[in-house]
Write an enzyme that holds these catalytic residues in place. Sequence first.
Site, PDB file in Angstrom:
ATOM      1  N   ASP A   1      33.145  20.052  -5.529  1.00 46.82           N
ATOM      2  CA  ASP A   1      32.668  21.422  -5.274  1.00 46.82           C
ATOM      3  C   ASP A   1      33.561  22.106  -4.230  1.00 46.82           C
ATOM      4  O   ASP A   1      33.229  23.181  -3.731  1.00 46.82           O
ATOM      5  CB  ASP A   1      31.188  21.431  -4.859  1.00 46.82           C
ATOM      6  CG  ASP A   1      30.904  20.641  -3.595  1.00 46.82           C
ATOM      7  OD1 ASP A   1      31.850  20.170  -2.929  1.00 46.82           O
ATOM      8  OD2 ASP A   1      29.703  20.492  -3.265  1.00 46.82           O
TER       9      ASP A   1
ATOM     10  N   VAL B   1      31.908  16.127  -2.539  1.00 46.62           N
ATOM     11  CA  VAL B   1      30.775  17.075  -2.538  1.00 46.62           C
ATOM     12  C   VAL B   1      30.472  17.436  -1.091  1.00 46.62           C
ATOM     13  O   VAL B   1      30.195  16.543  -0.293  1.00 46.62           O
ATOM     14  CB  VAL B   1      29.501  16.418  -3.154  1.00 46.62           C
ATOM     15  CG1 VAL B   1      28.313  17.363  -3.071  1.00 46.62           C
ATOM     16  CG2 VAL B   1      29.734  15.975  -4.592  1.00 46.62           C
ATOM     17  N   HIS B   2      30.564  18.704  -0.725  1.00 44.68           N
ATOM     18  CA  HIS B   2      30.156  19.061   0.637  1.00 44.68           C
ATOM     19  C   HIS B   2      29.566  20.461   0.759  1.00 44.68           C
ATOM     20  O   HIS B   2      29.143  20.857   1.847  1.00 44.68           O
ATOM     21  CB  HIS B   2      31.335  18.917   1.605  1.00 44.68           C
ATOM     22  CG  HIS B   2      32.365  19.985   1.440  1.00 44.68           C
ATOM     23  ND1 HIS B   2      33.383  19.896   0.543  1.00 44.68           N
ATOM     24  CD2 HIS B   2      32.504  21.194   2.053  1.00 44.68           C
ATOM     25  CE1 HIS B   2      34.125  20.984   0.607  1.00 44.68           C
ATOM     26  NE2 HIS B   2      33.617  21.801   1.510  1.00 44.68           N
ATOM     27  N   ARG B   3      29.501  21.224  -0.340  1.00 43.52           N
ATOM     28  CA  ARG B   3      28.971  22.593  -0.257  1.00 43.52           C
ATOM     29  C   ARG B   3      27.476  22.591   0.034  1.00 43.52           C
ATOM     30  O   ARG B   3      26.722  21.818  -0.574  1.00 43.52           O
ATOM     31  CB  ARG B   3      29.169  23.312  -1.584  1.00 43.52           C
ATOM     32  CG  ARG B   3      30.575  23.534  -1.935  1.00 43.52           C
ATOM     33  CD  ARG B   3      31.114  24.735  -1.215  1.00 43.52           C
ATOM     34  NE  ARG B   3      32.549  24.709  -1.319  1.00 43.52           N
ATOM     35  CZ  ARG B   3      33.365  25.519  -0.713  1.00 43.52           C
ATOM     36  NH1 ARG B   3      32.888  26.445   0.083  1.00 43.52           N
ATOM     37  NH2 ARG B   3      34.654  25.424  -0.878  1.00 43.52           N
TER      38      ARG B   3
END
Length: 356
Positions: free
Chosen positions: A276, A202-204
């Site tokens: 994501d 997850v990094h968005r």
Amino acid sequence: MRVASIVGARPNFVKLAPLSKELRRHCEEIIIHTGQHYDYALDRIFFSELGIPEPDYHLHVGSGTHGYQTGEMLKRIEETLISAPPDLVLVFGDTNTTLAGALAAAKLRIPLAHVESGLRSFDRRMPEEINRILVDHCSDLLFCPTETAVRHLAREGITEGVHLTGDVMVDVLRGSVHLAIGKSRILEEQHLAARGYYLATVHRAENTDNIENLNNIVAAFCEIGDVVFLCHPRTERRLKEYGLWDRLNACITVLPPAGFFDMICLERNAKMILTDSGGVQKEAYIFKVPCITLRDSTEWSETLEEGWNVLAGADRDAIISLAEGFQPDEGSHTELFGRGDASARIVEIIRSTFGD
Ligand code: UD1
């Protein structure tokens, strides 16, 4: 012929690897690294594992707001291109580095080629969507991974210089799987059994910078339980800020970002991938691992149509029920991204367009 490849972030490096190899068999290549990513785990490890040559120019731009980062890169790339003018500039994907490289080339009237052209998520809130559209509209050569990408460009009036080449990610994965299996010890180190865990990234900004979304994702991961979560530095910072870090570490395995070889082994052996990231969705498809995308839209819509990917957004209940019940149909997989010869085709097109 001299080609300048402009890179700066993890997804750029991975796409550069097979192209750089192919380019150097026929042309002179210089690599310009903007410095967008600078942590070892997001930067150096990819150069060493994938055997990418050392950058000829390192611009050390680092982090900042999107405007600051893109502006600084534009200034420094322009100076570099003026001091060592190439015949062609090559940019990759949809990062701020890609946009800055494209603008610098276009303003200096240096021919520009875009690798991974024509992708659209149709969500203009994503910085990457803006980057893709702008870069495509100032490129002279547009290398599309899929037919859908070619159609997206045609709908925006771009038909000249467009080539369907397949995806360079297939090239790099094909070339790296055996090396990865030989070198990575991540499964043993983390005591992971094949198909015994869910792999998550997850990094968005839409997830990390929204406390409700991040909270829902953490709740879903904790409920699912067998999750190995590779945590980007920005996500770690936010989890700590929102007071979610300890809770997450108490119920799942949280690891730093993986190098490319470890990532390949983790992806191929996961029972499902939750992400994501754009690139990880595609890698899941290539390795035939079901993928739950933690976003409301994707630029890889074909993977949804074939049933190997499904959108869950940051909806806790949807993520949990898909993790339990989502099962793609084996027969629906059609090798959407080509057979691993995209880099050779791209270099061939560059040579026939601009000469050796
Ligand atoms: C960028 C790309 C994204 C890609 C991702 C892969 C853009 C707009 N986004 O997002 O498409 O999927 O790379 O990782 O270009 N940071 C570090 N160390 C680093 C780099 C960043 O700690 O080496 C932290 C900094 O706090 C920084 C934040 O991460 O402000 C965001 O980094 P940035 O490069 O702006 O975007 P990414 O989220 O990495």
